[in-house]
Motif scaffolding. Sequence first.
Motif, PDB file in Angstrom:
ATOM      1  N   LEU B 225       0.818  -1.210   0.000  1.00 24.64           N
ATOM      2  CA  LEU B 225       0.000   0.000   0.000  1.00 24.64           C
ATOM      3  C   LEU B 225       0.855   1.265   0.000  1.00 24.64           C
ATOM      4  N   LYS B 226       2.033   1.168   0.629  1.00 26.52           N
ATOM      5  CA  LYS B 226       2.934   2.320   0.629  1.00 26.52           C
ATOM      6  C   LYS B 226       3.247   2.739  -0.801  1.00 26.52           C
ATOM      7  N   GLU B 227       3.544   1.741  -1.611  1.00 27.64           N
ATOM      8  CA  GLU B 227       3.838   1.987  -3.018  1.00 27.64           C
ATOM      9  C   GLU B 227       2.608   2.592  -3.712  1.00 27.64           C
ATOM     10  N   VAL B 228       1.459   1.996  -3.437  1.00 26.89           N
ATOM     11  CA  VAL B 228       0.224   2.486  -4.050  1.00 26.89           C
ATOM     12  C   VAL B 228       0.007   3.955  -3.677  1.00 26.89           C
ATOM     13  N   SER B 229       0.171   4.247  -2.379  1.00 29.78           N
ATOM     14  CA  SER B 229      -0.139   5.607  -1.929  1.00 29.78           C
ATOM     15  C   SER B 229       0.864   6.611  -2.473  1.00 29.78           C
ATOM     16  N   SER B 230       2.097   6.131  -2.743  1.00 25.88           N
ATOM     17  CA  SER B 230       3.083   7.067  -3.284  1.00 25.88           C
ATOM     18  C   SER B 230       2.711   7.479  -4.703  1.00 25.88           C
ATOM     19  N   LYS B 231       1.862   6.659  -5.341  1.00 19.18           N
ATOM     20  CA  LYS B 231       1.426   7.020  -6.703  1.00 19.18           C
ATOM     21  C   LYS B 231       0.331   8.075  -6.701  1.00 19.18           C
ATOM     22  N   PHE B 232      -0.248   8.331  -5.531  1.00 21.53           N
ATOM     23  CA  PHE B 232      -1.330   9.319  -5.458  1.00 21.53           C
ATOM     24  C   PHE B 232      -0.875  10.695  -5.940  1.00 21.53           C
ATOM     25  N   LYS B 233       0.445  10.943  -5.775  1.00 21.63           N
ATOM     26  CA  LYS B 233       0.954  12.249  -6.167  1.00 21.63           C
ATOM     27  C   LYS B 233       0.984  12.434  -7.678  1.00 21.63           C
ATOM     28  N   ASP B 234       0.878  11.304  -8.371  1.00 19.39           N
ATOM     29  CA  ASP B 234       0.934  11.314  -9.822  1.00 19.39           C
ATOM     30  C   ASP B 234      -0.148  12.245 -10.388  1.00 19.39           C
ATOM     31  N   SER B 235       0.239  13.053 -11.368  1.00 14.20           N
ATOM     32  CA  SER B 235      -0.743  14.006 -11.887  1.00 14.20           C
ATOM     33  C   SER B 235      -1.854  13.293 -12.655  1.00 14.20           C
ATOM     34  N   ASP B 236      -1.510  12.166 -13.309  1.00 13.41           N
ATOM     35  CA  ASP B 236      -2.538  11.406 -14.043  1.00 13.41           C
ATOM     36  C   ASP B 236      -3.638  10.939 -13.102  1.00 13.41           C
ATOM     37  N   ILE B 237      -3.238  10.593 -11.910  1.00 17.25           N
ATOM     38  CA  ILE B 237      -4.205  10.071 -10.951  1.00 17.25           C
ATOM     39  C   ILE B 237      -5.047  11.195 -10.381  1.00 17.25           C
ATOM     40  N   GLN B 238      -4.388  12.308 -10.116  1.00 21.28           N
ATOM     41  CA  GLN B 238      -5.125  13.422  -9.536  1.00 21.28           C
ATOM     42  C   GLN B 238      -6.195  13.926 -10.481  1.00 21.28           C
ATOM     43  N   GLU B 239      -5.979  13.674 -11.774  1.00 19.41           N
ATOM     44  CA  GLU B 239      -6.999  14.026 -12.743  1.00 19.41           C
ATOM     45  C   GLU B 239      -8.308  13.282 -12.438  1.00 19.41           C
TER      46      GLU B 239
END
Lengths: 349, 349, 349, 349, 349
Positions: B225-239
């Motif tokens: 989950l740590k890895e997953v949550s670190s992807k939250f910062k990704d701009s594609d995801i924030q879209e």
Amino acid sequence: MNKKVGLQPGTLVYTGDRQSTIEIPITHYTYNHESFKKNSFIFRDNLFIELHPSHVNWLNIGGIHNTELIKKVGEAFNIDSLILEDLLNNSQRPKLEIRDDYIFITLKMISHSNKKNKYEYEQISFILFSNLLITFQENPFDVFDSIRCRIEKRSGRLRTKKEGYLTYSLIDRIVDNYFVIIEDLEERIDDLEDKVTTEPKKEDFDEILELKKELLKFRRALAPLKEVSSKFKDSDIQEYLGEDIDIYLRDLQDHIIIANESNDALFNRGNELLQLYHSTISTGMNEIMKVLTMISSIFIPLSFLAGLYGMNFQYMPELTWKYGYFFILSLMISIILGTAYFFKKKKWW
Amino acid sequence: MNKKVGLQPGTLVYTGDRQSTIEIPITHYTYNHESFKKNSFIFRDNLFIELHPSHVNWLNIGGIHNTELIKKVGEAFNIDSLILEDLLNNSQRPKLEIRDDYIFITLKMISHSNKKNKYEYEQISFILFSNLLITFQENPFDVFDSIRCRIEKRSGRLRTKKEGYLTYSLIDRIVDNYFVIIEDLEERIDDLEDKVTTEPKKEDFDEILELKKELLKFRRALAPLKEVSSKFKDSDIQEYLGEDIDIYLRDLQDHIIIANESNDALFNRGNELLQLYHSTISTGMNEIMKVLTMISSIFIPLSFLAGLYGMNFQYMPELTWKYGYFFILSLMISIILGTAYFFKKKKWW
Amino acid sequence: MNKKVGLQPGTLVYTGDRQSTIEIPITHYTYNHESFKKNSFIFRDNLFIELHPSHVNWLNIGGIHNTELIKKVGEAFNIDSLILEDLLNNSQRPKLEIRDDYIFITLKMISHSNKKNKYEYEQISFILFSNLLITFQENPFDVFDSIRCRIEKRSGRLRTKKEGYLTYSLIDRIVDNYFVIIEDLEERIDDLEDKVTTEPKKEDFDEILELKKELLKFRRALAPLKEVSSKFKDSDIQEYLGEDIDIYLRDLQDHIIIANESNDALFNRGNELLQLYHSTISTGMNEIMKVLTMISSIFIPLSFLAGLYGMNFQYMPELTWKYGYFFILSLMISIILGTAYFFKKKKWW
Amino acid sequence: MNKKVGLQPGTLVYTGDRQSTIEIPITHYTYNHESFKKNSFIFRDNLFIELHPSHVNWLNIGGIHNTELIKKVGEAFNIDSLILEDLLNNSQRPKLEIRDDYIFITLKMISHSNKKNKYEYEQISFILFSNLLITFQENPFDVFDSIRCRIEKRSGRLRTKKEGYLTYSLIDRIVDNYFVIIEDLEERIDDLEDKVTTEPKKEDFDEILELKKELLKFRRALAPLKEVSSKFKDSDIQEYLGEDIDIYLRDLQDHIIIANESNDALFNRGNELLQLYHSTISTGMNEIMKVLTMISSIFIPLSFLAGLYGMNFQYMPELTWKYGYFFILSLMISIILGTAYFFKKKKWW
Amino acid sequence: MNKKVGLQPGTLVYTGDRQSTIEIPITHYTYNHESFKKNSFIFRDNLFIELHPSHVNWLNIGGIHNTELIKKVGEAFNIDSLILEDLLNNSQRPKLEIRDDYIFITLKMISHSNKKNKYEYEQISFILFSNLLITFQENPFDVFDSIRCRIEKRSGRLRTKKEGYLTYSLIDRIVDNYFVIIEDLEERIDDLEDKVTTEPKKEDFDEILELKKELLKFRRALAPLKEVSSKFKDSDIQEYLGEDIDIYLRDLQDHIIIANESNDALFNRGNELLQLYHSTISTGMNEIMKVLTMISSIFIPLSFLAGLYGMNFQYMPELTWKYGYFFILSLMISIILGTAYFFKKKKWW
């Protein structure tokens, strides 16, 4: 590896233990969405392979113990001798290398052996050109039957795709089989854990050592794959594998990571088995010591008392008392009860 | 995982152990700030879902054991079969994947089981489109009641936000529940530590092993989950999630890190439990050995003395002394006192 | 953490154990190089704070158990509810967060408790606006007296600097106190090491466990600070803290690193204490076993000999020898000497 | 460190244990390729130092226990009080800091103490201006005699180079001395390993603990140097040290890495010493147990037999047999031989 | 390293133990594709070497114990004295350094010693100019015979390539030999593992310690090579080695990684050997304890019984019973059987 010391780099030596006289079957698959051809023959001195440019070509070489054949393949398709050296070396760790005309992938195919609790490690190498996939196996047995079946029966998307997808499918199949091994190892560990925490035996000890070696060997086949799979993202590689394969490769990479994590977890549990073995044994030893202590603590003083009145002094007044014997007997029983109470209180019982 | 070996990638197989005949409840929430609609039905062969474009749409699928249903959902919303394969695979590790039209998140919902000291691991997957969130659960039981309540009662900011915030809220709820499990595990460890340092028993030993397996399982659900949550910062995801959700995601990431740290601390303590168990046992064994030694050291020499004067030699002058017996008795008492003093001085007593 | 499960993110719950009826003292310092004002009052329902724009403003809130107050502060200064949630959560790990209008830092203030070998962990949070520093403490007791004194007495550079330097000074003071704790822990370890290598007792064992928990707790308060301090270099942060503060921050970061290193060293030594405990005990056990073996080895054979001549056979020629008894006595003494020599040679004595 | 708690950052406190009344010798070297001047004096209240601009200036301060002196030096050369604080703090870890006008390096000079197996740790700090090097030592004893000699005798390239090369030479000399300590530690470990695997004693155990503490202390002085030396590549630093010094610095960095690696290897071996100690002891204990078992196993049954025929029953037919005694004697000898054979077979003997 | 303390950096000191009077053979190979010349001579005071510009020049120096020679070589080819210092220092760790005119590589050549289970570590250094390779060996014995043979017999591609390829070939040969050592170590570990799990002896214990030291030494020679080989990718280095050598270097790097991995695996197994040793011994001890317990548990109570009826009380009714003796005998046999049954049930037998 010893066979190779002092030789010039690129010298072809097969490091496995198959005899060079065993015949090597070669299979050449040519297919596209519509048609499909399979050409199987045995290698004898000559190698003539006709590629079908508009089709997918898969050349499967069922043995690498004949360096003559490998040399001929190398010449026919212009493969670097360092690459050939690697694919002949069955202690080569999994790796992926990009050359100008092809990519080279080598890894371990692991399957159940006929013997119980033994696994077969087979070196398998892929050389992927833009219109040809060559696979080199140590022996003709492999885990690809379901893929051959899908090619022949035109099921799934395999027939509609290029060599890149075929390569992916084959590697995916190999990785799938890792999970079979992992499950098997997991069962063996569960089993051993049970045995070892209830009634540890010398043979369990040996089996733990055996298992640990197996896990180490498995890890060495598995761990470098993470590195290999991380290269899949490389744009040079995607050129060969085809771009639409990207999500498949990510899926594969995912599987490889899970396999590695599972293996690490197994590894840890394997390491703990020895500890468990000893802790069970030392717990048992404790039990034994308690019994020894209790018996000794009760009977050694009593024996002394008995010995005391077994002395032959001429003048021992107690001996002449009428109830001396019964008095001593009562004393002994009191001692037994007292010691038992002491043990009870100390919770040694 | 075994069920899947040799199948074509993307083949849909449910790897859990629920029977495919159990009915699957589906719930479709449609809401915006003003209105709210809930549509619950049971899946039977057909799937007809009407999205409300200007509303938040949440489709909750209460079971994944019917591959027919999953296939239909996949077709209806154009979801890649590799994604479907992952969400059916209940040994899939938590991951986040971005596709062109949606993001896919899968993780483990962990809750107390009915059985004591057992936890229920349920695979839960999120597919977030720009105007639809689909959640897939292994069974209809979940930890989302408080969120459903907030939707229905229009409390909090949930009703004023989009699908992204809903996704965040659901995941946050799942992570919140991890802390309940962590607390429970912490109590069990505290408990075991107490037991094990005072009066270790065989059943504590088994419980430690049980607990360590539980911690390992928990860690494997938590660590990725740590890895997953670190992807939250990704701009594609924030879209997909909405930009104003940024600080919530950071908060969530924070919680995930704390959960992982707590779990690691528990893991270490779990590992030390076995050591404690053994050290307590070996301390106890030492106690026992001391008693054995003291009794033996005192009475074995005395027994010898008694035996000496129990010999039947015709000529043993001491036996005829008048006070021989009392002299020997005194000697014995001196030996007892001397040995006791020796032990006292050695601090064995 | 349990209190918070299922609540909406941003809901304010105090997770500590202070009762909400305890009064909360608030202190508002306003100072510049020339003048200084201190305004202390108790919070009752209303909060009216007047900032002095050209002065340094420090608002110290002496308790967080009244969520009403926290909510009011949040509204007054427009602080995000997620931030407020974090500062109320006393199991929050140290962190630093930058928002548009302020930066938020939370960490642990650790001081000696009244009880021996116990430390007080207090959650302390800083919210630094461009012209205001708000500090939130769990209770009014803190380690800041020397700083208050420096403000009031106009000593040092504190009065000539802005809120950033004040923040630095407060954190520096907290970190300074970590070293007091580290020294204390070091002494306890030295002490325990002494005890444990000379004369280990059950209560030392318990104290080691206690100490290890303490070290773990301390590490969890300390380790995240490294991450926090590494953010000090961030230009966004330096804007709030003031650029001329750079070398002070580097100094502080240095201290944090040293504190962490010292703590790690203590942690290792703490882990070794258990080992030492056991090794001393097992060395002692060895001693004991030697004594047992020596006594047994000498007297068990002798007892047998004595028993032999205590048999009542009618025809035992030795018994009638005149010097039989003395012969046997000499034999026994020889056995004692021989065994003693054997032990001497084996260096068991 | 305790002395400093609560003080304002930058307050000068000497944390070592030298008394402030001891006199501090100061030496000022001025040299270039042609001439050389040495000016030694004792600090008393006043400090007047004349720099020679076209020469290399080296000011060596032989003590830091007089904060008055340090303050004066700080004022004279405009050194930041945080830097002065660091160089007075003898628990400061090695570090390098760049300021606008100078660079500051502090590290540990380690040398043999007068006491056997003790090492002297001395804090030494370098402040390098563009035309002056100031060194601060805790006491006047150092390892720089060979360098002083080279300056005075004009041997080597030292006299032809600037302050940067002098700084390098001094640090290189200190690092060289680390290898002397490493060698000494290595010998001690070799020695202890020998002792501990042949005949472990309680005092070896204590010496191992002593050595481990020494290694830990050494590591804490050594490890941060790696970080310091990695900063040598920094262009800001090379400005002060001179660019032509680059290859010397790389050489020095190399030595520091080797010292660290050697130390790590020693550390591992030091950790294994305790294990070795215990394993030798437990092997010895095993020996002892075997003897105990053998003697007990042989004589306890025999004693029983003897006791049996020592019973006083009126009717015991064996006692009246003529050769009863000899028969029993033979039986006993058979038992001894049988048990001996059993032990032989079990390889316990 | 001690020999060098306090000397000026760049002072040439040979740190090995060969005597400086031993003669040093020098060999100068000059070759291109067509011709080949070998010039062997012994160094005596003078060094005159003529390079052949259009040929490959390889100057092999068969000893470094004569600093006079090294100094002369350094002057002749303008080599930095720090480099010369490194190549004379036989405790130098492997490294690669780029200078303006040459690259410097130093590593360890490891080969079997004459003594069983001993390996010869020889410092070997390469200085590669654009048209000259100088190699420095500690003594004339090396593993390069196969390469000399290939040069002289014009076999393989060696004669067609430049100095870069020669350097690669020599290093490749050295690395090849590492695998011979690894195999040898592996066999020794296999062997020891067998011995230690069946019948551990004190000499196995010593051999394990020996082997662990060997593995540590090997690792210290091997591990820095990874760093060295990672520098091969450097464009500055490829300039000297020739660009077409790229794939060979990658192959070499691959081998170095495999060697390191194998060594790490050996290291782990070496560490486990001690554990195995102890676990086998403690299992054996358990065996012994069981026997002791069983014998004691059976015969101590019996002895007491016998002692009881050996007491000399005047009134002991049992003694006068006719079958008293036989009754007691039967009781004793029942006790033996009962205890045996108890042990059987406890699975101690």
